[in-house]
Each structure stands twice: as C-alpha cells, then as structure tokens.
Motif scaffolding. Structure first.
Motif, PDB file in Angstrom:
ATOM      1  N   GLU A   7      -5.928   2.875  10.789  1.00  0.00           N
ATOM      2  CA  GLU A   7      -7.022   2.576   9.867  1.00  0.00           C
ATOM      3  C   GLU A   7      -6.940   1.135   9.373  1.00  0.00           C
ATOM      4  N   HIS A  28       0.871  -1.179   0.000  1.00  0.00           N
ATOM      5  CA  HIS A  28       0.000   0.000   0.000  1.00  0.00           C
ATOM      6  C   HIS A  28       0.904   1.223   0.000  1.00  0.00           C
ATOM      7  N   ASP A  58      -7.959  -5.653   2.137  1.00  0.00           N
ATOM      8  CA  ASP A  58      -8.809  -6.446   3.014  1.00  0.00           C
ATOM      9  C   ASP A  58      -9.363  -7.660   2.277  1.00  0.00           C
ATOM     10  N   PHE A  59      -9.784  -7.461   1.024  1.00  0.00           N
ATOM     11  CA  PHE A  59     -10.339  -8.553   0.219  1.00  0.00           C
ATOM     12  C   PHE A  59      -9.290  -9.641  -0.037  1.00  0.00           C
ATOM     13  N   ASN A 105      -9.728  -1.797   9.970  1.00  0.00           N
ATOM     14  CA  ASN A 105     -10.568  -2.146   8.824  1.00  0.00           C
ATOM     15  C   ASN A 105     -10.072  -3.309   7.973  1.00  0.00           C
ATOM     16  N   ALA A 106      -8.833  -3.717   8.150  1.00  0.00           N
ATOM     17  CA  ALA A 106      -8.315  -4.854   7.374  1.00  0.00           C
ATOM     18  C   ALA A 106      -7.983  -5.971   8.350  1.00  0.00           C
ATOM     19  N   GLU A 156      -5.277  -0.677  -3.072  1.00  0.00           N
ATOM     20  CA  GLU A 156      -6.073   0.155  -2.178  1.00  0.00           C
ATOM     21  C   GLU A 156      -6.468  -0.651  -0.932  1.00  0.00           C
ATOM     22  N   LEU A 157      -6.895   0.041   0.099  1.00  0.00           N
ATOM     23  CA  LEU A 157      -7.199  -0.635   1.360  1.00  0.00           C
ATOM     24  C   LEU A 157      -8.367  -1.607   1.230  1.00  0.00           C
ATOM     25  N   THR A 158      -9.339  -1.288   0.388  1.00  0.00           N
ATOM     26  CA  THR A 158     -10.451  -2.228   0.192  1.00  0.00           C
ATOM     27  C   THR A 158      -9.963  -3.516  -0.445  1.00  0.00           C
ATOM     28  N   ALA A 159      -9.054  -3.381  -1.413  1.00  0.00           N
ATOM     29  CA  ALA A 159      -8.478  -4.571  -2.058  1.00  0.00           C
ATOM     30  C   ALA A 159      -7.588  -5.334  -1.085  1.00  0.00           C
TER      31      ALA A 159
END
Length: 212
Positions: A70, A30, A44-45, A74-75, A39-42
């Motif tokens: 963060e 990241h 976590d996924f 969130n991850a 990205e952070l959403t990716a």
C-alpha cells in the motif's frame, strides 16, 4: 563523510530545521503504538514536501506485506523502508515489483556481540541500522532512548552503509561515533522535549555535534 538521520518527524517546521541543519536522511514512523506515528496520508504529504532534499524513510515495525505494498503504491515520495522485525527477502522483491527503486533498511536490536546478524543476512538490504535491544517492558522496538555498548561495533565488519541508533543526543553523539566507528547516526527521542515532540534547538545541537 558523517551523515545524520533525524527520525520520528511529524511536521514541516521540524523538517525544515533538520534540513537546514544538515540532515541527509529523514524518518517518518507509521506505527500506531508510537507517539511519533503518522497516518499514510500525512506520510505522503510530508515526504513529498521533503522532495529530493534528503532521503526519506518510512519506519515500520513487523509490517504485513499488504501495508508495504500500500505504501509503495500510494506514497510515491517515500524513498526507503526501515523495518524493525523480520524482513524476508521475498517481501523486498514483492515491493520492488511496484517500486524498483525502493531502498530497504533492516534494523537490528543489539545488546551484545551475540546479537549481531550474519553478513549473509545483512547483504540482502541496502542499509542496516543497529539500535539498542528493547527492555522487556518497552512498548516500542526503537526510539526508547536507551543505548548499548558502542565499542562492540569496533570489531564487527559491516559491508553495507550502517546507522548507529539508541540513546543518542547532542551530549554523547561524538563519543558514540568515536567508540563505534560509525559515520552514520540516527536520532529520535534524543532531540525531543517530550515523547514525540521534536525540539528545534536540540535538532540543531545534535546535528552540529555529529557533523563536527
């Protein structure tokens, strides 16, 4: 026991290749300047997809505490933070207030023995990583495909699990292990067909050579 970390992964297909080939640590970058940035959403996924099949790391360069917090919040599938740049122990403590189980790896850039950190500094972290010192015109703190004199590691005592990185590929990883004395290797650009583009055959070949 030899251990391989494949770093800079960005998709499930290459995660599967790495896992099936025997990688036990996977890294996800990241850092917007990197061609391997996720990205952070990716993040976590992808780390959720890995699950407990391997140790998952988020790789960060000189991150602000707010970003670390963060990620910690969130991850949830990220198991470790690999930090390039200063990492005050107070920052580690703040993250662990949210995620007591979070592991920390400090990456050190080395070119000669004078670049080695003190034992006191290394002892603050769970893992350490030694990478080639970036050249003045390099835009990234790691993943530049350059190596250093691996033999200087032979005379340096490291009391933590440690990875060797920098310029490794399937053709030189066995010699790097022999010269440095490491049992843990980390690769990113050495298993790519272009910057940020992982190559399945190169991943397989690297892991096979490292674990041989």
């Amino acid at each position: 026991m030899k251990t391989v970390k494949i770093c800079g992964l960005q998709d499930k297909a290459m995660i599967d290749v790495a896992l099936d080939s025997g990688a036990k640590h996977l890294g996800f970058v990241h850092f917007e300047k990197s061609p391997r940035h996720v990205e952070l959403t990716a993040l976590d996924f992808l780390t959720d997809y890995v699950g407990m099949k391997a140790m998952t790391w988020v790789v960060l360069a000189k991150p602000e505490l707010s970003l670390l917090l963060e990620i910690a919040r969130n991850a949830s599938s990220v198991q470790g933070m690999q930090i390039h740049g200063e990492l005050p122990i107070e920052v580690v403590h703040e993250v662990r207030k949210i995620r007591p189980d979070m592991k920390f790896m400090r990456a050190y850039s080395v070119a000669e023995e004078n670049d080695f950190p003190s034992q006191e500094d290394m002892n603050q972290y769970d893992y350490v990583l030694f990478d080639a010192k970036p050249k003045p015109d390099d835009k990234l703190p790691g993943g530049n495909g350059t190596s250093f004199n691996w033999q200087i590691m032979q005379g340096f005592q490291v009391d933590k699990p440690w990875f060797l990185a920098g310029g490794l590929d399937a053709g030189n990883v066995d010699e790097a292990i022999l010269q440095s004395g490491t049992q843990m290797v980390d690769v990113s650009s050495g298993v790519e067909s272009a910057p940020g583009v992982k190559d399945a055959d190169r991943i397989r070949e690297f892991i096979a050579a490292a674990l041989n």
